[in-house]
Design a protein around this motif. Structure first.
Motif, PDB file in Angstrom:
ATOM      1  N   LYS A 114       0.865  -1.186   0.000  1.00 39.86           N
ATOM      2  CA  LYS A 114       0.000   0.000   0.000  1.00 39.86           C
ATOM      3  C   LYS A 114       0.900   1.233   0.000  1.00 39.86           C
ATOM      4  CE  LYS A 114      -3.719  -2.406   2.412  1.00 39.86           C
ATOM      5  NZ  LYS A 114      -4.497  -2.653   1.181  1.00 39.86           N
ATOM      6  N   ILE A 115       1.115   1.788  -1.187  1.00 38.81           N
ATOM      7  CA  ILE A 115       2.033   2.905  -1.363  1.00 38.81           C
ATOM      8  C   ILE A 115       1.245   4.206  -1.469  1.00 38.81           C
ATOM      9  CG2 ILE A 115       3.965   3.808  -2.694  1.00 38.81           C
ATOM     10  CD1 ILE A 115       4.402   0.988  -1.457  1.00 38.81           C
ATOM     11  N   LEU A 116       1.541   5.131  -0.583  1.00 38.90           N
ATOM     12  CA  LEU A 116       0.880   6.429  -0.604  1.00 38.90           C
ATOM     13  C   LEU A 116       1.688   7.386  -1.475  1.00 38.90           C
ATOM     14  CD1 LEU A 116      -0.328   4.964   1.879  1.00 38.90           C
ATOM     15  CD2 LEU A 116      -0.491   7.190   2.991  1.00 38.90           C
ATOM     16  N   VAL A 117       1.010   7.996  -2.431  1.00 42.49           N
ATOM     17  CA  VAL A 117       1.653   8.885  -3.396  1.00 42.49           C
ATOM     18  C   VAL A 117       1.236  10.322  -3.093  1.00 42.49           C
ATOM     19  CG1 VAL A 117       1.857   9.478  -5.836  1.00 42.49           C
ATOM     20  CG2 VAL A 117       1.630   7.072  -5.144  1.00 42.49           C
ATOM     21  N   LYS A 118       2.207  11.182  -2.846  1.00 45.01           N
ATOM     22  CA  LYS A 118       1.913  12.590  -2.547  1.00 45.01           C
ATOM     23  C   LYS A 118       1.847  13.361  -3.864  1.00 45.01           C
ATOM     24  CE  LYS A 118       4.113  12.183   1.959  1.00 45.01           C
ATOM     25  NZ  LYS A 118       5.160  12.676   2.869  1.00 45.01           N
ATOM     26  N   ARG A 119       0.635  13.445  -4.393  1.00 40.68           N
ATOM     27  CA  ARG A 119       0.439  13.995  -5.731  1.00 40.68           C
ATOM     28  C   ARG A 119       0.775  15.480  -5.837  1.00 40.68           C
ATOM     29  NH1 ARG A 119       0.434  11.429 -10.523  1.00 40.68           N
ATOM     30  NH2 ARG A 119      -0.861   9.561 -10.521  1.00 40.68           N
ATOM     31  N   ASN A 120       0.669  16.202  -4.747  1.00 40.40           N
ATOM     32  CA  ASN A 120       0.938  17.641  -4.792  1.00 40.40           C
ATOM     33  C   ASN A 120       2.321  17.993  -4.254  1.00 40.40           C
ATOM     34  OD1 ASN A 120       0.247  16.881  -2.189  1.00 40.40           O
ATOM     35  ND2 ASN A 120      -0.839  18.789  -1.714  1.00 40.40           N
ATOM     36  N   ALA A 121       3.241  17.022  -4.255  1.00 34.68           N
ATOM     37  CA  ALA A 121       4.581  17.246  -3.704  1.00 34.68           C
ATOM     38  C   ALA A 121       5.309  18.383  -4.401  1.00 34.68           C
ATOM     39  CB  ALA A 121       5.404  15.957  -3.797  1.00 34.68           C
ATOM     40  N   VAL A 122       5.208  18.452  -5.731  1.00 33.40           N
ATOM     41  CA  VAL A 122       5.935  19.465  -6.494  1.00 33.40           C
ATOM     42  C   VAL A 122       5.419  20.863  -6.162  1.00 33.40           C
ATOM     43  CG1 VAL A 122       6.506  20.286  -8.809  1.00 33.40           C
ATOM     44  CG2 VAL A 122       6.460  17.826  -8.332  1.00 33.40           C
ATOM     45  N   GLU A 123       4.093  21.027  -6.126  1.00 32.74           N
ATOM     46  CA  GLU A 123       3.510  22.331  -5.803  1.00 32.74           C
ATOM     47  C   GLU A 123       3.898  22.786  -4.398  1.00 32.74           C
ATOM     48  OE1 GLU A 123       0.896  20.311  -8.835  1.00 32.74           O
ATOM     49  OE2 GLU A 123       1.933  19.732  -6.996  1.00 32.74           O
ATOM     50  N   LEU A 124       3.875  21.855  -3.449  1.00 33.20           N
ATOM     51  CA  LEU A 124       4.223  22.197  -2.072  1.00 33.20           C
ATOM     52  C   LEU A 124       5.691  22.593  -1.938  1.00 33.20           C
ATOM     53  CD1 LEU A 124       2.265  19.463  -0.079  1.00 33.20           C
ATOM     54  CD2 LEU A 124       1.708  21.882  -0.268  1.00 33.20           C
ATOM     55  N   LEU A 125       6.573  21.890  -2.656  1.00 30.79           N
ATOM     56  CA  LEU A 125       7.986  22.243  -2.593  1.00 30.79           C
ATOM     57  C   LEU A 125       8.228  23.632  -3.172  1.00 30.79           C
ATOM     58  CD1 LEU A 125      10.941  21.630  -1.981  1.00 30.79           C
ATOM     59  CD2 LEU A 125      11.106  20.551  -4.238  1.00 30.79           C
TER      60      LEU A 125
END
Length: 366
Positions: A114-125
């Protein structure tokens, strides 16, 4: 309080190929517990059904922040960023398994499936790097789970993050054991020109059989050694981590491994002693009795010898290196290996001076 028993499809006796953990493990924060029952396995056998669902699922998440402050004095980083939680690599010893419990999953097979993918990682960085209050400091991909695990080949979140670090001239560190990092050599080379990147590549063993058992879905040893060489050729500083050292499994490989990676161009080596914290003690113990039954008890006793008779030691300063004769012998081997094969090599400090001029994504002229 009523305990609800959920029957989880994991076969009890057969070794689960392609996975590190061999079972589901109860989440310490959950009100529910999991129990494997023979009548369920018998039913599956009669009906011709698979008792174990080995498929990996990917779950999209949208966190509010992405850069984490690291307070531990043992890990050598101030900030980390993890685009994924859980890791399909399936390394049986992985300290990050326990963190999966905070997401409501187990540290065993759940961690790998069960892999959680942080889809908004780029925007947050990007928000973080543009923030007026942010002062440049190395951010490490990833302090917890591998940023180059298999799904990254498709999603390319890590590649997009590296492009941002380049755009804003911000220092970044990378920890991985996957040769997929070679895909991003073009960006890494550009970052290296301004001393903005350093890679820590994990190589636990030179023996492929050992790698397949300990780290079932990672890149082969051959590919990882090739990665050290290619990073060095492109001018990207690469340090090799022999992590963890497991007495009786890979502790005899210190000198040959350091010699090999030094010849490939590594600028340094580091190591940690295995520690089986939290749920990992149960996971590892069950795994080794299946994978290496002839040496299981010996290995477990030697691990305990490194931590004052326990499988884990949580004391800062001691937990990563261990205590006792075995830990001392490992430390001496590394001292000899560094002196013999890496004398005169240094890991450059990352450049934090450029970012302020590129806060808006381009060089400020005035």
């Amino acid at each position: 309080m009523e305990i609800i028993h959920i029957f989880v499809a994991v076969e009890r006796n057969d070794y689960i190929k392609g996975r590190g953990a061999q079972q589901q493990v109860a989440n310490r924060f959950s009100l529910h517990s999991h129990e494997m029952r023979d009548d369920f396995l018998n039913y599956c056998a009669v009906e011709g059904e698979e008792a174990n669902d080995s498929k990996t699922s990917f779950i999209e998440t949208f966190p509010k922040t992405i850069v984490n402050k690291v307070t531990s004095p043992d890990v050598g980083m101030e900030f980390s960023l993890n685009p994924y939680q859980g890791c399909e690599h399936g390394c049986v010893y992985c300290y990050a398994r326990n963190s999966h419990e905070y997401w409501g999953y187990g540290a065993g097979l759940d961690f790998e499936q069960k892999i959680l993918v942080k889809r908004n990682a780029v925007e947050l960085l990007e928000q973080k790097l543009r923030s007026k209050g942010w002062k440049a400091a190395p951010i490490v991909l990833s302090g917890n789970t591998d940023c180059y695990q298999p799904v990254e080949k498709k999603l390319k979140i890590t590649r997009s993050l590296l492009q941002l670090f380049l755009k804003y001239k911000h220092p970044v560190g990378i920890i991985t054991k996957n040769a997929l990092i070679q895909r991003d050599l073009d960006i890494l080379q550009e970052l290296a020109k301004d001393n903005l990147v350093r890679v820590n590549l994990s190589i636990t063993s030179l023996e492929e059989k050992t790698r397949r058992l300990l780290e079932p879905r990672t890149a082969s040893i051959k590919k990882r050694l090739e990665t050290v060489e290619k990073l060095h050729e492109r001018g990207v500083p690469v340090n090799v981590m022999m992590a963890p050292i497991i007495p009786g499994i890979n502790s005899h490989e210190v000198l040959p491994l350091v010699k090999e990676v030094a010849e490939r161009g590594a600028c340094g080596v580091g190591y940690t002693m295995v520690r089986l914290n939290g749920a990992i003690g149960e996971i590892f113990s069950q795994w080794i009795h299946k994978a290496m039954p002839h040496k299981a008890e010996k290995v477990l006793h030697q691990i305990a010898e490194c931590h004052n008779g326990a499988l884990n030691d949580s004391r800062f300063g001691a937990r990563m290196k261990g205590d006792g004769k075995i830990a001392d012998q490992v430390a001496q081997q590394f001292a000899i290996a560094r002196k013999k094969y890496l004398s005169g090599r240094e890991r450059p400090s990352l450049n934090c001076a450029l970012h302020e001029q590129y806060k808006d994504g381009q060089l400020k002229l005035f």
